[in-house]
Design a protein around this motif. Structure first.
Motif, PDB file in Angstrom:
ATOM      1  N   ARG A 166       0.837  -1.202   0.000  1.00 28.65           N
ATOM      2  CA  ARG A 166       0.000   0.000   0.000  1.00 28.65           C
ATOM      3  C   ARG A 166       0.872   1.253   0.000  1.00 28.65           C
ATOM      4  O   ARG A 166       2.074   1.204   0.213  1.00 28.65           O
ATOM      5  CB  ARG A 166      -0.913   0.007   1.235  1.00 28.65           C
ATOM      6  CG  ARG A 166      -1.868  -1.188   1.303  1.00 28.65           C
ATOM      7  CD  ARG A 166      -2.596  -1.241   2.633  1.00 28.65           C
ATOM      8  NE  ARG A 166      -1.690  -1.645   3.706  1.00 28.65           N
ATOM      9  CZ  ARG A 166      -1.252  -0.834   4.663  1.00 28.65           C
ATOM     10  NH1 ARG A 166      -1.628   0.434   4.684  1.00 28.65           N
ATOM     11  NH2 ARG A 166      -0.433  -1.288   5.604  1.00 28.65           N
ATOM     12  N   GLN A 167       0.241   2.391  -0.224  1.00 25.20           N
ATOM     13  CA  GLN A 167       0.946   3.671  -0.178  1.00 25.20           C
ATOM     14  C   GLN A 167       0.668   4.431   1.107  1.00 25.20           C
ATOM     15  O   GLN A 167       1.464   5.273   1.511  1.00 25.20           O
ATOM     16  CB  GLN A 167       0.552   4.548  -1.374  1.00 25.20           C
ATOM     17  CG  GLN A 167       1.121   4.082  -2.712  1.00 25.20           C
ATOM     18  CD  GLN A 167       0.741   5.054  -3.822  1.00 25.20           C
ATOM     19  OE1 GLN A 167      -0.420   5.190  -4.168  1.00 25.20           O
ATOM     20  NE2 GLN A 167       1.735   5.725  -4.373  1.00 25.20           N
ATOM     21  N   HIS A 168      -0.458   4.154   1.735  1.00 19.16           N
ATOM     22  CA  HIS A 168      -0.850   4.878   2.932  1.00 19.16           C
ATOM     23  C   HIS A 168      -0.558   4.061   4.193  1.00 19.16           C
ATOM     24  O   HIS A 168      -0.830   2.861   4.237  1.00 19.16           O
ATOM     25  CB  HIS A 168      -2.335   5.237   2.890  1.00 19.16           C
ATOM     26  CG  HIS A 168      -2.657   6.325   1.908  1.00 19.16           C
ATOM     27  ND1 HIS A 168      -2.833   6.078   0.559  1.00 19.16           N
ATOM     28  CD2 HIS A 168      -2.828   7.671   2.084  1.00 19.16           C
ATOM     29  CE1 HIS A 168      -3.109   7.207  -0.063  1.00 19.16           C
ATOM     30  NE2 HIS A 168      -3.106   8.192   0.836  1.00 19.16           N
ATOM     31  N   ILE A 169      -0.007   4.736   5.202  1.00 16.35           N
ATOM     32  CA  ILE A 169       0.301   4.125   6.487  1.00 16.35           C
ATOM     33  C   ILE A 169      -0.452   4.881   7.563  1.00 16.35           C
ATOM     34  O   ILE A 169      -0.332   6.106   7.658  1.00 16.35           O
ATOM     35  CB  ILE A 169       1.811   4.179   6.788  1.00 16.35           C
ATOM     36  CG1 ILE A 169       2.606   3.505   5.673  1.00 16.35           C
ATOM     37  CG2 ILE A 169       2.116   3.551   8.144  1.00 16.35           C
ATOM     38  CD1 ILE A 169       4.089   3.799   5.736  1.00 16.35           C
ATOM     39  N   ALA A 170      -1.238   4.177   8.360  1.00 20.83           N
ATOM     40  CA  ALA A 170      -1.951   4.801   9.475  1.00 20.83           C
ATOM     41  C   ALA A 170      -1.061   4.731  10.707  1.00 20.83           C
ATOM     42  O   ALA A 170      -1.016   3.718  11.407  1.00 20.83           O
ATOM     43  CB  ALA A 170      -3.280   4.099   9.724  1.00 20.83           C
ATOM     44  N   ALA A 171      -0.307   5.787  10.960  1.00 21.23           N
ATOM     45  CA  ALA A 171       0.604   5.827  12.102  1.00 21.23           C
ATOM     46  C   ALA A 171       0.936   7.274  12.425  1.00 21.23           C
ATOM     47  O   ALA A 171       1.167   8.080  11.525  1.00 21.23           O
ATOM     48  CB  ALA A 171       1.890   5.050  11.802  1.00 21.23           C
ATOM     49  N   THR A 172       0.966   7.592  13.700  1.00 22.87           N
ATOM     50  CA  THR A 172       1.379   8.920  14.136  1.00 22.87           C
ATOM     51  C   THR A 172       2.901   8.959  14.255  1.00 22.87           C
ATOM     52  O   THR A 172       3.578   7.928  14.215  1.00 22.87           O
ATOM     53  CB  THR A 172       0.764   9.271  15.495  1.00 22.87           C
ATOM     54  OG1 THR A 172       1.308   8.377  16.493  1.00 22.87           O
ATOM     55  CG2 THR A 172      -0.761   9.116  15.463  1.00 22.87           C
ATOM     56  N   HIS A 173       3.427  10.168  14.431  1.00 21.01           N
ATOM     57  CA  HIS A 173       4.861  10.305  14.643  1.00 21.01           C
ATOM     58  C   HIS A 173       5.275   9.550  15.904  1.00 21.01           C
ATOM     59  O   HIS A 173       6.356   8.933  15.935  1.00 21.01           O
ATOM     60  CB  HIS A 173       5.234  11.782  14.778  1.00 21.01           C
ATOM     61  CG  HIS A 173       5.006  12.568  13.525  1.00 21.01           C
ATOM     62  ND1 HIS A 173       5.538  13.826  13.314  1.00 21.01           N
ATOM     63  CD2 HIS A 173       4.307  12.278  12.398  1.00 21.01           C
ATOM     64  CE1 HIS A 173       5.162  14.270  12.137  1.00 21.01           C
ATOM     65  NE2 HIS A 173       4.411  13.350  11.564  1.00 21.01           N
ATOM     66  N   GLN A 174       4.422   9.579  16.941  1.00 24.53           N
ATOM     67  CA  GLN A 174       4.747   8.867  18.174  1.00 24.53           C
ATOM     68  C   GLN A 174       4.730   7.358  17.965  1.00 24.53           C
ATOM     69  O   GLN A 174       5.567   6.638  18.512  1.00 24.53           O
ATOM     70  CB  GLN A 174       3.756   9.244  19.281  1.00 24.53           C
ATOM     71  CG  GLN A 174       4.123   8.682  20.650  1.00 24.53           C
ATOM     72  CD  GLN A 174       5.456   9.210  21.146  1.00 24.53           C
ATOM     73  OE1 GLN A 174       5.628  10.413  21.304  1.00 24.53           O
ATOM     74  NE2 GLN A 174       6.411   8.318  21.398  1.00 24.53           N
ATOM     75  N   ASP A 175       3.788   6.865  17.151  1.00 24.18           N
ATOM     76  CA  ASP A 175       3.753   5.434  16.832  1.00 24.18           C
ATOM     77  C   ASP A 175       5.075   4.997  16.203  1.00 24.18           C
ATOM     78  O   ASP A 175       5.647   3.958  16.576  1.00 24.18           O
ATOM     79  CB  ASP A 175       2.604   5.117  15.872  1.00 24.18           C
ATOM     80  CG  ASP A 175       1.234   5.280  16.504  1.00 24.18           C
ATOM     81  OD1 ASP A 175       1.139   5.180  17.742  1.00 24.18           O
ATOM     82  OD2 ASP A 175       0.274   5.519  15.753  1.00 24.18           O
ATOM     83  N   LEU A 176       5.540   5.775  15.240  1.00 26.11           N
ATOM     84  CA  LEU A 176       6.788   5.441  14.545  1.00 26.11           C
ATOM     85  C   LEU A 176       7.981   5.537  15.492  1.00 26.11           C
ATOM     86  O   LEU A 176       8.901   4.712  15.431  1.00 26.11           O
ATOM     87  CB  LEU A 176       6.986   6.356  13.344  1.00 26.11           C
ATOM     88  CG  LEU A 176       5.968   6.171  12.214  1.00 26.11           C
ATOM     89  CD1 LEU A 176       6.092   7.290  11.186  1.00 26.11           C
ATOM     90  CD2 LEU A 176       6.151   4.824  11.529  1.00 26.11           C
ATOM     91  N   ALA A 177       7.957   6.527  16.377  1.00 25.25           N
ATOM     92  CA  ALA A 177       9.036   6.659  17.362  1.00 25.25           C
ATOM     93  C   ALA A 177       9.073   5.440  18.278  1.00 25.25           C
ATOM     94  O   ALA A 177      10.150   4.918  18.598  1.00 25.25           O
ATOM     95  CB  ALA A 177       8.848   7.935  18.177  1.00 25.25           C
ATOM     96  N   ASN A 178       7.901   4.972  18.690  1.00 23.67           N
ATOM     97  CA  ASN A 178       7.845   3.778  19.544  1.00 23.67           C
ATOM     98  C   ASN A 178       8.383   2.552  18.819  1.00 23.67           C
ATOM     99  O   ASN A 178       9.062   1.704  19.415  1.00 23.67           O
ATOM    100  CB  ASN A 178       6.411   3.521  19.993  1.00 23.67           C
ATOM    101  CG  ASN A 178       5.868   4.601  20.917  1.00 23.67           C
ATOM    102  OD1 ASN A 178       6.628   5.417  21.439  1.00 23.67           O
ATOM    103  ND2 ASN A 178       4.566   4.608  21.097  1.00 23.67           N
ATOM    104  N   GLU A 179       8.044   2.423  17.543  1.00 17.32           N
ATOM    105  CA  GLU A 179       8.525   1.287  16.760  1.00 17.32           C
ATOM    106  C   GLU A 179      10.050   1.266  16.689  1.00 17.32           C
ATOM    107  O   GLU A 179      10.673   0.202  16.683  1.00 17.32           O
ATOM    108  CB  GLU A 179       7.951   1.349  15.341  1.00 17.32           C
ATOM    109  CG  GLU A 179       6.462   1.097  15.242  1.00 17.32           C
ATOM    110  CD  GLU A 179       6.103  -0.363  15.364  1.00 17.32           C
ATOM    111  OE1 GLU A 179       7.003  -1.204  15.234  1.00 17.32           O
ATOM    112  OE2 GLU A 179       4.917  -0.665  15.605  1.00 17.32           O
ATOM    113  N   LEU A 180      10.643   2.463  16.637  1.00 14.38           N
ATOM    114  CA  LEU A 180      12.080   2.564  16.394  1.00 14.38           C
ATOM    115  C   LEU A 180      12.890   2.863  17.650  1.00 14.38           C
ATOM    116  O   LEU A 180      14.113   2.948  17.591  1.00 14.38           O
ATOM    117  CB  LEU A 180      12.347   3.643  15.339  1.00 14.38           C
ATOM    118  CG  LEU A 180      11.737   3.359  13.962  1.00 14.38           C
ATOM    119  CD1 LEU A 180      11.874   4.574  13.047  1.00 14.38           C
ATOM    120  CD2 LEU A 180      12.398   2.143  13.316  1.00 14.38           C
TER     121      LEU A 180
END
Length: 222
Positions: A166-180
């Protein structure tokens, strides 16, 4: 036991147990269901059962004293939780938490039965330790990435992983920070830089990939 209750088909290696032990395992274990968002375990709790996931996804994450979170791994259908295994074997309390990312259905094997099978069955030990060693290897890889790999490369890899086809990702900046395992401000700056280059478009709670090939090039070659 009917098809709704016979969960062992999801774990073929367990069918290699001697028949007596197999029947004990099948009959003494309980199938549990929990809704999305349920906290399955948390720091300070002691595990009372060995969990085998049948359906859904469990996110295992750790939170620092400052409140920063990092996703350690996810447990998918057909897998066991390595942290639960470690705590059962070491008689330790959990140091992280497990959250149901989706509605889950799992097998809960009583601790007493887990201990008995670990002590008496080579086949069961092989089942448990094979899964455990695989997860530990992945955790060392995560530590290496956090410690040594550039955040822009890791973010590109994570965006491509989350996007899939897909092209769209449902994630906030905080979600991505938590992942990384990073800070939200760091991720926000990096997303802004990717957007400046025309690689993606960022909106509230979503990321749209515009130039997947550029992200792939960064993810693969840095």
């Amino acid at each position: 036991m009917d098809g709704a209750q016979d969960w062992t088909h999801a774990f073929p290696l367990l069918r290699q147990l001697p028949n007596e032990l197999f029947v004990q395992l099948r009959d003494a274990s309980l199938i549990v269901e929990l809704p999305e968002g349920s906290r399955i375990f948390g720091p300070g709790q002691a595990p009372d059962s060995f969990l085998l996931l049948l359906d859904g996804t469990i996110r295992v994450q750790q939170t620092s004293e400052s409140g920063r979170e990092i996703v350690l791994y996810r447990v998918q259908a057909g897998e066991s939780c390595a942290l639960t295994t470690a705590c059962l074997l070491g008689y330790e309390d959990y140091q992280a938490e497990g959250i149901a990312e989706t509605r889950i259905r799992a097998v809960a094997m009583p601790r007493a039965l887990f201990d008995r099978l670990i002590a008496s069955s080579r086949e069961f030990r092989q089942f448990v330790f094979t899964a455990f060693s695989r997860r530990v290897t992945n955790l060392f890889r995560l530590i290496e990435e956090v410690a040594f790999q550039r955040i822009d490369v890791r973010l590109a890899q994570k965006l491509l992983e989350l996007a899939g086809s897909r092209q769209h990702i449902a994630a906030t900046h905080q979600d991505l920070a938590n992942e990384l395992g990073s800070a939200r401000e760091v991720i926000s700056r990096q997303l802004s830089e990717f957007a400046r280059r025309g690689w993606l478009r960022v909106a509230r709670g979503t990321v749209e990939i515009i130039d997947g090939s550029a992200l792939t090039q960064l993810a693969r070659h840095g």
